[in-house]
Design a protein around this motif. Structure first.
Motif, PDB file in Angstrom:
ATOM      1  N   ILE A   1      -4.159  -2.860  11.248  1.00  0.00           N
ATOM      2  CA  ILE A   1      -4.664  -3.686  10.153  1.00  0.00           C
ATOM      3  C   ILE A   1      -5.570  -4.763  10.734  1.00  0.00           C
ATOM      4  N   ASP A   2      -6.769  -4.895  10.209  1.00  0.00           N
ATOM      5  CA  ASP A   2      -7.724  -5.868  10.737  1.00  0.00           C
ATOM      6  C   ASP A   2      -7.220  -7.302  10.567  1.00  0.00           C
ATOM      7  N   LEU A   3      -6.718  -7.605   9.369  1.00  0.00           N
ATOM      8  CA  LEU A   3      -6.181  -8.943   9.079  1.00  0.00           C
ATOM      9  C   LEU A   3      -4.916  -8.759   8.254  1.00  0.00           C
ATOM     10  N   TYR A   4      -3.792  -9.163   8.818  1.00  0.00           N
ATOM     11  CA  TYR A   4      -2.510  -9.044   8.113  1.00  0.00           C
ATOM     12  C   TYR A   4      -2.045 -10.446   7.755  1.00  0.00           C
TER      13      TYR A   4
ATOM     14  N   VAL B   1     -10.658  -4.542   6.437  1.00  0.00           N
ATOM     15  CA  VAL B   1      -9.680  -4.415   5.354  1.00  0.00           C
ATOM     16  C   VAL B   1      -8.492  -5.309   5.690  1.00  0.00           C
ATOM     17  N   ALA B   2      -8.248  -6.269   4.808  1.00  0.00           N
ATOM     18  CA  ALA B   2      -7.132  -7.196   4.978  1.00  0.00           C
ATOM     19  C   ALA B   2      -6.042  -6.846   3.980  1.00  0.00           C
ATOM     20  N   THR B   3      -4.800  -6.929   4.423  1.00  0.00           N
ATOM     21  CA  THR B   3      -3.701  -6.740   3.484  1.00  0.00           C
ATOM     22  C   THR B   3      -2.645  -7.796   3.739  1.00  0.00           C
ATOM     23  N   LYS B   4      -1.618  -7.780   2.901  1.00  0.00           N
ATOM     24  CA  LYS B   4      -0.572  -8.799   2.964  1.00  0.00           C
ATOM     25  C   LYS B   4       0.793  -8.151   2.835  1.00  0.00           C
ATOM     26  N   GLY B   5       1.780  -8.790   3.416  1.00  0.00           N
ATOM     27  CA  GLY B   5       3.157  -8.339   3.293  1.00  0.00           C
ATOM     28  C   GLY B   5       4.091  -9.519   3.160  1.00  0.00           C
ATOM     29  N   GLY B   6       5.307  -9.263   2.688  1.00  0.00           N
ATOM     30  CA  GLY B   6       6.287 -10.326   2.573  1.00  0.00           C
ATOM     31  C   GLY B   6       6.162 -11.151   1.310  1.00  0.00           C
ATOM     32  N   ALA B   7       5.810 -10.527   0.209  1.00  0.00           N
ATOM     33  CA  ALA B   7       5.645 -11.276  -1.039  1.00  0.00           C
ATOM     34  C   ALA B   7       6.968 -11.837  -1.542  1.00  0.00           C
ATOM     35  N   THR B   8       8.033 -11.082  -1.384  1.00  0.00           N
ATOM     36  CA  THR B   8       9.334 -11.528  -1.891  1.00  0.00           C
ATOM     37  C   THR B   8      10.415 -11.563  -0.814  1.00  0.00           C
ATOM     38  N   ASP B   9      10.138 -10.992   0.349  1.00  0.00           N
ATOM     39  CA  ASP B   9      11.107 -10.955   1.448  1.00  0.00           C
ATOM     40  C   ASP B   9      10.311 -10.914   2.744  1.00  0.00           C
TER      41      ASP B   9
END
Length: 266
Positions: A107-110, A77-85
């Motif tokens: 998180i496996d892939l951040y 499960v990959a997720t993302k952070g920092g879309a606007t900041d």
């Protein structure tokens, strides 16, 4: 005899020390409702073992956590952070929320969702490296970057994936695909079937003649072109339809001739 449909038919790809089947699932429209939970479970039944989400997607992470936790061995499960900041403080807040929503300890892939123009990329990457050192994330990826930004990030920490918009009509990142291929960095095209501003219709129009000749849905031709474009490409078509989910996976066994591939590549 029933038809075999499986993401495994697309072959596998290495994300660092993780191995996944080469068609995944994008979840930007997944919410925390029963139908979405059932679609996620069906995806696993069909051999999908790479699911991509983001903190920015609203209920998507929570829906995945409620549907699939505790997770099957081998599911990434990959997720993302920092879309606007993408400040270190905000990234930590979003990462902690993602861990809670996904019901995971790591998180496996951040992936950095977007480079923040107000913060030096090295500062952001150092923050992600510190989270990795803490064991909160296993591997690090980037989203919507240039070759130069990727190279800059690679000076700070190993990068296993890049996620940029790319499909048979949107080809602005050809140089990045080639760089990733050379360096064995997985390239995850978002909007692989087209997206905003009429791009989906443009993709369908681009592949329509070949799809008609092969008597298959246009989505299969568009996905097969991506699979043939480079061995490091990992498409993640999103859908809320179990039928479309199966159609997407049928791209794995579609025969796209070199002539047809070349015609779409020009």
């Amino acid at each position: 005899m029933s038809e075999t449909i499986s993401a495994a038919q697309a072959g596998t790809i290495a994300l660092g020390d993780l191995t996944v089947n080469r068609i995944g699932l994008g979840t930007n429209r997944i919410t925390n409702i029963t139908d979405a939970h059932n679609l996620l479970k069906r995806a696993l039944e069909l051999g999908i073992n790479f699911i991509d989400t983001a903190h920015y997607y609203g209920e998507s992470e929570e829906g995945i956590g409620n549907a699939l936790a505790p997770y099957d061995t081998g599911l990434v499960v990959a997720t993302k952070g920092g879309a606007t900041d993408a400040s270190p403080q905000q990234l930590r807040r979003e990462l902690e929320q993602s861990l809670k929503s996904l019901k995971k300890d790591q998180i496996d892939l951040y992936q950095l969702h977007r480079v923040d123009a107000d913060i030096p990329l090295e500062v952001t990457m150092q923050a992600l490296k510190s989270f990795q050192d803490e064991g909160l994330i296993k591997h690090i990826g980037l989203s919507e970057v240039t070759v130069e930004q990727l190279q800059q990030a690679m000076q700070v920490v190993p990068i296993v994936s890049v996620q940029n918009e790319y499909n048979v009509i949107n080809r602005k990142h050809e140089a990045l695909v080639d760089f990733c291929t050379q360096h064995q960095i997985v390239f995850i095209p978002w909007f692989p079937l087209g997206g905003l501003f009429g791009d989906t219709a443009k993709v369908e129009q681009r592949v329509a003649n070949i799809a008609s000749k092969l008597n298959v849905p246009t989505r299969q031709v568009a996905l097969k072109w991506l699979l043939q474009r480079s061995p490091i490409i990992l498409p993640i078509p999103g859908t809320l339809s179990p039928a479309h989910l199966e159609d997407n996976l049928r791209a794995a066994t579609l025969e796209l001739s070199e002539e047809d591939y070349a015609a779409l590549s020009n």
